[in-house]
Design an enzyme around this catalytic site. Sequence first.
Site, PDB file in Angstrom:
ATOM      1  N   TYR A  14       0.822  -1.221   0.000  1.00  0.00           N
ATOM      2  CA  TYR A  14       0.000   0.000   0.000  1.00  0.00           C
ATOM      3  C   TYR A  14       0.856   1.272   0.000  1.00  0.00           C
ATOM      4  CZ  TYR A  14      -3.781  -3.213   1.346  1.00  0.00           C
ATOM      5  OH  TYR A  14      -4.680  -4.245   1.400  1.00  0.00           O
ATOM      6  N   ILE A  19     -13.073  -4.625   7.548  1.00  0.00           N
ATOM      7  CA  ILE A  19     -12.113  -3.507   7.544  1.00  0.00           C
ATOM      8  C   ILE A  19     -12.493  -2.462   6.496  1.00  0.00           C
ATOM      9  CG2 ILE A  19     -10.135  -4.677   8.598  1.00  0.00           C
ATOM     10  CD1 ILE A  19      -9.177  -5.476   5.785  1.00  0.00           C
ATOM     11  N   SER A  33     -12.237   4.329   4.195  1.00  0.00           N
ATOM     12  CA  SER A  33     -12.776   5.595   3.711  1.00  0.00           C
ATOM     13  C   SER A  33     -11.750   6.677   3.989  1.00  0.00           C
ATOM     14  CB  SER A  33     -14.097   5.939   4.415  1.00  0.00           C
ATOM     15  OG  SER A  33     -14.524   7.218   3.995  1.00  0.00           O
ATOM     16  N   ARG A  92     -17.861   9.479   6.764  1.00  0.00           N
ATOM     17  CA  ARG A  92     -18.005   8.030   6.570  1.00  0.00           C
ATOM     18  C   ARG A  92     -17.125   7.255   7.543  1.00  0.00           C
ATOM     19  NH1 ARG A  92     -17.562   7.595   0.016  1.00  0.00           N
ATOM     20  NH2 ARG A  92     -19.770   7.830  -0.469  1.00  0.00           N
ATOM     21  N   ASN A 120     -19.022   4.633   9.827  1.00  0.00           N
ATOM     22  CA  ASN A 120     -18.704   3.201   9.724  1.00  0.00           C
ATOM     23  C   ASN A 120     -18.271   2.612  11.071  1.00  0.00           C
ATOM     24  OD1 ASN A 120     -19.264   3.357   6.987  1.00  0.00           O
ATOM     25  ND2 ASN A 120     -17.123   3.447   6.348  1.00  0.00           N
TER      26      ASN A 120
HETATM   27  N1  LIG Z   1      -5.833  -8.591   1.203  1.00  0.00           N
HETATM   28  C1  LIG Z   1      -6.176  -8.054   0.046  1.00  0.00           C
HETATM   29  O1  LIG Z   1      -5.854  -8.547  -1.042  1.00  0.00           O
HETATM   30  C2  LIG Z   1      -7.054  -6.819   0.061  1.00  0.00           C
HETATM   31  C3  LIG Z   1      -7.675  -6.399  -1.132  1.00  0.00           C
HETATM   32  C4  LIG Z   1      -8.494  -5.268  -1.081  1.00  0.00           C
HETATM   33  C5  LIG Z   1      -8.669  -4.597   0.122  1.00  0.00           C
HETATM   34  N2  LIG Z   1      -8.021  -5.003   1.269  1.00  0.00           N
HETATM   35  C6  LIG Z   1      -8.174  -4.274   2.549  1.00  0.00           C
HETATM   36  O2  LIG Z   1      -9.560  -4.092   2.807  1.00  0.00           O
HETATM   37  C7  LIG Z   1      -9.833  -2.701   2.966  1.00  0.00           C
HETATM   38  C8  LIG Z   1     -11.247  -2.389   2.516  1.00  0.00           C
HETATM   39  O3  LIG Z   1     -11.452  -2.753   1.177  1.00  0.00           O
HETATM   40  P1  LIG Z   1     -11.500  -1.683  -0.031  1.00  0.00           P
HETATM   41  O4  LIG Z   1     -10.721  -0.461   0.318  1.00  0.00           O
HETATM   42  O5  LIG Z   1     -11.113  -2.450  -1.245  1.00  0.00           O
HETATM   43  O6  LIG Z   1     -13.031  -1.368  -0.192  1.00  0.00           O
HETATM   44  P2  LIG Z   1     -14.299  -0.970   0.718  1.00  0.00           P
HETATM   45  O7  LIG Z   1     -13.888  -0.677   2.121  1.00  0.00           O
HETATM   46  O8  LIG Z   1     -15.306  -1.995   0.453  1.00  0.00           O
HETATM   47  O9  LIG Z   1     -14.787   0.326  -0.021  1.00  0.00           O
HETATM   48  C9  LIG Z   1     -14.100   1.526  -0.004  1.00  0.00           C
HETATM   49  C10 LIG Z   1     -14.923   2.487  -0.857  1.00  0.00           C
HETATM   50  O10 LIG Z   1     -16.214   2.652  -0.281  1.00  0.00           O
HETATM   51  C11 LIG Z   1     -16.442   4.013   0.008  1.00  0.00           C
HETATM   52  N3  LIG Z   1     -17.181   4.067   1.295  1.00  0.00           N
HETATM   53  C12 LIG Z   1     -16.655   3.965   2.541  1.00  0.00           C
HETATM   54  N4  LIG Z   1     -17.634   4.055   3.469  1.00  0.00           N
HETATM   55  C13 LIG Z   1     -18.805   4.197   2.788  1.00  0.00           C
HETATM   56  C14 LIG Z   1     -20.158   4.349   3.191  1.00  0.00           C
HETATM   57  N5  LIG Z   1     -20.488   4.354   4.488  1.00  0.00           N
HETATM   58  N6  LIG Z   1     -21.111   4.486   2.230  1.00  0.00           N
HETATM   59  C15 LIG Z   1     -20.751   4.472   0.926  1.00  0.00           C
HETATM   60  N7  LIG Z   1     -19.494   4.331   0.474  1.00  0.00           N
HETATM   61  C16 LIG Z   1     -18.510   4.199   1.402  1.00  0.00           C
HETATM   62  C17 LIG Z   1     -15.066   4.646   0.072  1.00  0.00           C
HETATM   63  O11 LIG Z   1     -15.121   5.994  -0.335  1.00  0.00           O
HETATM   64  P3  LIG Z   1     -14.247   7.180   0.307  1.00  0.00           P
HETATM   65  O12 LIG Z   1     -12.906   6.635   0.711  1.00  0.00           O
HETATM   66  O13 LIG Z   1     -14.176   8.162  -0.826  1.00  0.00           O
HETATM   67  O14 LIG Z   1     -15.031   7.693   1.482  1.00  0.00           O
HETATM   68  C18 LIG Z   1     -14.288   3.829  -0.957  1.00  0.00           C
HETATM   69  O15 LIG Z   1     -14.543   4.296  -2.263  1.00  0.00           O
HETATM   70  C19 LIG Z   1      -8.730  -2.041   2.128  1.00  0.00           C
HETATM   71  O16 LIG Z   1      -8.599  -0.671   2.392  1.00  0.00           O
HETATM   72  C20 LIG Z   1      -7.549  -2.880   2.530  1.00  0.00           C
HETATM   73  O17 LIG Z   1      -7.077  -2.502   3.813  1.00  0.00           O
HETATM   74  C21 LIG Z   1      -7.235  -6.126   1.248  1.00  0.00           C
END
Ligand SMILES: NC(=O)c1ccc[n+]([C@@H]2O[C@H](COP(=O)([O-])OP(=O)(O)OC[C@H]3O[C@@H](n4cnc5c(N)ncnc54)[C@H](OP(=O)(O)O)[C@@H]3O)[C@@H](O)[C@H]2O)c1
Length: 261
Positions: free
Chosen positions: A53, A228, A231, A236, A240
């Site tokens: 990251y 996890i 945002s 948010r 959350n």
């Molecule tokens: N191990 C792996 O391979 C892997 C892969 C992917 C992710 N991860 C981990 O998992 C974490 C979460 O997954 P992710 O970042 O892919 O996606 P996520 O948490 O599912 O979604 C993040 C997106 O949702 C938006 N969001 C956040 N809260 C919201 C709400 N209450 N209502 C509507 N939209 C909202 C965020 O926007 P804003 O930021 O603009 O507010 C961002 O665009 C990552 O950050 C990472 O730490 C791990």
Amino acid sequence: MDDLDQSTALLPGDVRMPLLGFGTWQATGQSGYDAVRAALDAGYRHLDTATMYGNEEEVGRAVKESGLRREDIFITTKLPPEQVGRERETIEASLRALGTDHVDLWLIHWPPSSPADSIPVWRELLAARDDNLTRAVGVSNYSTAQIDELIQATEENPAVNQIRWSPSLYDRQRHAEHRDRGVVLEGYSPFKSTDLADPVLTRIAAAHGVSPAKVVLRWHIDHEIVVIPKSVTPERIRANADIWDFSLTAEEMRDIDALGT
Ligand SMILES: NC(=O)c1ccc[n+]([C@@H]2O[C@H](COP(=O)([O-])OP(=O)(O)OC[C@H]3O[C@@H](n4cnc5c(N)ncnc54)[C@H](OP(=O)(O)O)[C@@H]3O)[C@@H](O)[C@H]2O)c1
């Protein structure tokens, strides 16, 4: 806000992992630092980062400048598996960037491209744990068969498998396979694969006077699955984390589970 009512999963070694964590993928630079500070202010006590990251330095600085005690924050980082053969220097670089002498959980970010590397890399994680560089070790994006291979070779189960998970990906069998092996299921990308306008989610959200996003997060917690959300938006980030004053009924849980079939 005070510390959240932190529900936790128990990992081997008596390590408590908060079920709610803060995702930091794509949260880099000043906005990454600001997001992690906002998350800690909002009460999150679990941060998810990774070598890949490119934000461990910002995460570490936010922890330090939050004024919170290091031992009150659970930090996960991840090894890119192409670092095979350089595992120890990789975690040492993570620790330097994070400004800490240990992480709480170190994961193999995804299975090594060469299956022959699987066991040697896993043994390096176990060695790092034995040398107190991390309190627990686990994997990410592993199938159950790949987990079984590690357990058979070393008699050590990964404490955690972090995989993509959401109502539409719900898989009762896969969840049970983790439970049977003593592997905590940690879900990632809870929102990216969710339609927050889905009528099941909006109906249940209305019944509790909360947003569909909170229903999705609460559904993970009520299944005892680590979640996890990421945002960089302060409202948010706070919203959350504000999921402790309601819970879902057995019927609501079943209705949401059914989105995965
Ligand atoms: N191990 C792996 O391979 C892997 C892969 C992917 C992710 N991860 C981990 O998992 C974490 C979460 O997954 P992710 O970042 O892919 O996606 P996520 O948490 O599912 O979604 C993040 C997106 O949702 C938006 N969001 C956040 N809260 C919201 C709400 N209450 N209502 C509507 N939209 C909202 C965020 O926007 P804003 O930021 O603009 O507010 C961002 O665009 C990552 O950050 C990472 O730490 C791990």
